[in-house]
Design a protein around this motif. Structure first.
Motif, PDB file in Angstrom:
ATOM      1  N   GLY A   1       0.816  -1.219   0.000  1.00 42.81           N
ATOM      2  CA  GLY A   1       0.000   0.000   0.000  1.00 42.81           C
ATOM      3  C   GLY A   1       0.846   1.263   0.000  1.00 42.81           C
ATOM      4  O   GLY A   1       0.383   2.335  -0.402  1.00 42.81           O
ATOM      5  N   ILE A   2       2.095   1.148   0.441  1.00 40.42           N
ATOM      6  CA  ILE A   2       2.952   2.334   0.526  1.00 40.42           C
ATOM      7  C   ILE A   2       4.160   2.229  -0.415  1.00 40.42           C
ATOM      8  O   ILE A   2       4.720   3.236  -0.831  1.00 40.42           O
ATOM      9  N   LEU A   3       4.557   1.006  -0.800  1.00 39.85           N
ATOM     10  CA  LEU A   3       5.699   0.829  -1.710  1.00 39.85           C
ATOM     11  C   LEU A   3       5.298   0.262  -3.072  1.00 39.85           C
ATOM     12  O   LEU A   3       6.140   0.104  -3.949  1.00 39.85           O
ATOM     13  N   GLY A   4       4.024  -0.070  -3.258  1.00 40.27           N
ATOM     14  CA  GLY A   4       3.593  -0.659  -4.527  1.00 40.27           C
ATOM     15  C   GLY A   4       3.892  -2.139  -4.578  1.00 40.27           C
ATOM     16  O   GLY A   4       4.208  -2.768  -3.562  1.00 40.27           O
ATOM     17  N   MET A   5       3.798  -2.709  -5.768  1.00 37.15           N
ATOM     18  CA  MET A   5       4.083  -4.132  -5.949  1.00 37.15           C
ATOM     19  C   MET A   5       5.543  -4.427  -5.585  1.00 37.15           C
ATOM     20  O   MET A   5       6.437  -3.665  -5.962  1.00 37.15           O
ATOM     21  N   ALA A   6       5.765  -5.529  -4.911  1.00 35.89           N
ATOM     22  CA  ALA A   6       7.139  -5.900  -4.570  1.00 35.89           C
ATOM     23  C   ALA A   6       7.913  -6.228  -5.841  1.00 35.89           C
ATOM     24  O   ALA A   6       7.359  -6.808  -6.776  1.00 35.89           O
ATOM     25  N   PRO A   7       9.209  -5.886  -5.890  1.00 41.21           N
ATOM     26  CA  PRO A   7      10.010  -6.297  -7.044  1.00 41.21           C
ATOM     27  C   PRO A   7      10.071  -7.819  -7.118  1.00 41.21           C
ATOM     28  O   PRO A   7       9.957  -8.505  -6.099  1.00 41.21           O
ATOM     29  N   ALA A   8      10.276  -8.335  -8.326  1.00 41.67           N
ATOM     30  CA  ALA A   8      10.265  -9.791  -8.522  1.00 41.67           C
ATOM     31  C   ALA A   8      11.269 -10.485  -7.599  1.00 41.67           C
ATOM     32  O   ALA A   8      10.978 -11.545  -7.040  1.00 41.67           O
ATOM     33  N   TRP A   9      12.440  -9.894  -7.407  1.00 44.90           N
ATOM     34  CA  TRP A   9      13.459 -10.570  -6.588  1.00 44.90           C
ATOM     35  C   TRP A   9      13.007 -10.738  -5.145  1.00 44.90           C
ATOM     36  O   TRP A   9      13.410 -11.687  -4.466  1.00 44.90           O
ATOM     37  N   TYR A  10      12.196  -9.791  -4.649  1.00 46.06           N
ATOM     38  CA  TYR A  10      11.759  -9.868  -3.246  1.00 46.06           C
ATOM     39  C   TYR A  10      10.915 -11.117  -3.008  1.00 46.06           C
ATOM     40  O   TYR A  10      10.907 -11.687  -1.928  1.00 46.06           O
ATOM     41  N   LYS A  11      10.194 -11.542  -4.061  1.00 46.61           N
ATOM     42  CA  LYS A  11       9.280 -12.682  -3.960  1.00 46.61           C
ATOM     43  C   LYS A  11       9.954 -13.985  -4.360  1.00 46.61           C
ATOM     44  O   LYS A  11       9.357 -15.050  -4.266  1.00 46.61           O
TER      45      LYS A  11
ATOM     46  N   ALA B   1      16.272  -8.762 -12.570  1.00 44.30           N
ATOM     47  CA  ALA B   1      15.580  -8.448 -13.828  1.00 44.30           C
ATOM     48  C   ALA B   1      14.177  -7.898 -13.548  1.00 44.30           C
ATOM     49  O   ALA B   1      13.505  -8.358 -12.624  1.00 44.30           O
ATOM     50  N   HIS B   2      13.759  -6.953 -14.332  1.00 47.02           N
ATOM     51  CA  HIS B   2      12.409  -6.365 -14.281  1.00 47.02           C
ATOM     52  C   HIS B   2      12.073  -5.773 -12.916  1.00 47.02           C
ATOM     53  O   HIS B   2      10.922  -5.717 -12.538  1.00 47.02           O
ATOM     54  N   GLU B   3      13.059  -5.309 -12.165  1.00 50.16           N
ATOM     55  CA  GLU B   3      12.740  -4.951 -10.778  1.00 50.16           C
ATOM     56  C   GLU B   3      11.865  -3.707 -10.662  1.00 50.16           C
ATOM     57  O   GLU B   3      11.247  -3.496  -9.624  1.00 50.16           O
ATOM     58  N   ASP B   4      11.807  -2.875 -11.694  1.00 49.96           N
ATOM     59  CA  ASP B   4      10.965  -1.686 -11.588  1.00 49.96           C
ATOM     60  C   ASP B   4       9.654  -1.811 -12.345  1.00 49.96           C
ATOM     61  O   ASP B   4       8.921  -0.840 -12.498  1.00 49.96           O
TER      62      ASP B   4
END
Lengths: 213, 215
Positions: A124-134, B19-22
């Motif tokens: 809600g405050i940072l948007g969608m998590a980057p792919a690496w975080y998941k 990759a694609h982080e943003d």
């Protein structure tokens, strides 16, 4: 009514594995077409979810919160005490901000946020998590080798700086309050917010540049 | 459950792939999968820990290899099939056998949801057993159901950093029961958990009272 039966769910997963197209784009198409026909899903609601986190809700929100905390000591105190209330005061309340916590970097401490069990994130405050975080790599290694992970992000921490990793195992959501870069005296909230990276608010970035990229 | 989802501290994983982080969704079909999963979940307000447990029950190879929102969509489909809103035959044939009785989520509902925080705190039913600064030991074992004590943090001694109020116990919620307990943030020394780690780095976890005993 849900069964709450793990064996039944495991059977359903095996069925889905066997009967849905393996290719992700085709799989999504097949499911959407069935669910719209069944009246379970309104495609415009699907659009609305996507739009919310494409256009409106993203890391610029968190950056504004950080910039305000750098400029206003009373707001910073409130943010560290009750971040959910602080962001609501800015009109930035949203999903996963109900139990938001802000944790502060100092010259001798560095904070890093992870969710090893799933992918909890203050979206809600940072948007969608980057792919690496998941992804499994980050989830596995952030607790065991945080300094190695940080080096991959270009952050080489001196041994004198202690790392604290926050594993998000409940409904609390964590954001890092990075340190304000030197040489930014006189900048206003908008100019400061432009210096704050999304990764700095997760903890995979540390020394922010005094000049916007 | 001792599933592959419990990734903290597992070894053998390589560098973080940035990759694609943003890009919030990295691909139109991922965006669609996200919106569909959220819409399905909202039709019956499934408890969050039931959603998490159903994701954990995805076949291990799929859990580790399929795209993230693809897993959310599979989880949401499993919830809907389990609840009787979609049948396995409909999935196999791709053809609807009839419309559902529940109302679908509408765009206005979505716009409301994305600006409305959910409050998970529950009224306290008993005084918290631990105070800030207390030494506590985490449970030595998990169990076959859903739990939020990661395997790497079992049987470990740490210090209570904060009391976070009373929250529903995920282990019970994933069985369809509501049982609220005091929730604490507990700080552990990384060097106590992993043999190759030295120094003073720390890990904090948010843990329910029944995961903890006085050390």
């Amino acid at each position: 009514m849900s069964s709450f039966d793990p064996n039944k769910i495991a059977d359903i997963h095996r069925h889905l594995h066997s009967h849905l197209p393996p290719e992700p784009a085709l799989r999504v198409k097949a499911i959407e077409s069935l669910l719209v026909e069944k009246g379970l899903v309104d495609p415009q609601a699907v659009d609305a979810w996507i739009e919310a986190y494409t256009e409106d809700i993203g890391p610029k929100r968190g950056a504004r919160v950080v910039a305000r905390a750098w400029l206003d000591p009373a707001f910073k105190a409130q943010l560290l005490d009750d971040a959910g209330a602080a962001v609501a005061e800015m009109g930035l309340q949203g999903q996963a901000t109900g139990h938001l916590k802000a944790v502060e970097n100092t010259p001798t401490t560095h904070n890093l946020v992870v969710c090893t069990l799933c992918s909890c994130y203050p979206f809600g405050i940072l948007g969608m998590a980057p792919a690496w975080y998941k992804a499994a790599e980050y989830r596995a290694r952030a607790v065991r080798d945080p300094r190695g992970v940080l080096r991959e992000f270009g952050v080489d921490l001196d041994e004198s700086i202690a790392v604290r990793v926050w594993d998000s195992t409940a409904e609390l959501r964590y954001m890092v309050l990075p340190q304000r870069p030197a040489g930014t005296e006189g900048l206003d909230e908008d100019a400061l917010a432009a210096l704050v990276t999304r990764n700095a608010m997760i903890g995979t970035d540390r020394d922010l540049s005094p000049e916007a990229a | 459950m001792d599933g592959v989802h419990d990734l903290g501290g597992k070894e053998g994983f390589g560098p973080v792939n940035r990759a694609h982080e943003d890009d919030p969704y990295h691909g139109d079909h991922n965006a669609r999968a996200y919106g569909l999963a959220m819409s399905i979940r909202a039709t019956r307000a499934y408890p969050i820990d039931w959603f998490r447990h159903v994701r954990e029950l995805i076949e291990p190879t799929d859990y580790l290899t399929r795209p993230y929102f693809d897993q959310w969509l599979q989880t949401a489909m499993a919830l809907a099939i389990d609840a009787g809103d979609v049948s396995p035959d409909e999935v196999a044939s791709g053809k609807s056998a009839g419309r559902v009785s529940v109302a679908p989520l509408r765009p206005d509902d979505v716009r409301r949801a994305v600006t409305t925080p959910v409050d998970f705190e529950r009224p306290a039913t008993a005084a918290p057993a631990f105070a800030i600064g207390d030494r506590v030991r985490t449970a030595a074992h998990g169990h076959s159901g859903h739990t939020r004590l990661p395997a790497y943090a079992r049987n470990a001694t740490g210090t209570v950093l904060a009391h976070r109020g009373t929250h529903p116990l995920p282990d019970a919620e994933a069985r369809g029961e509501e049982r609220a307990e005091p929730l604490y943030t507990v700080v552990l020394r990384a060097a106590d958990l992993f043999p190759e780690v030295s120094g003073n780095d720390e890990i904090t976890l948010d843990l329910w009272e029944s995961y903890l005993a006085r050390a």
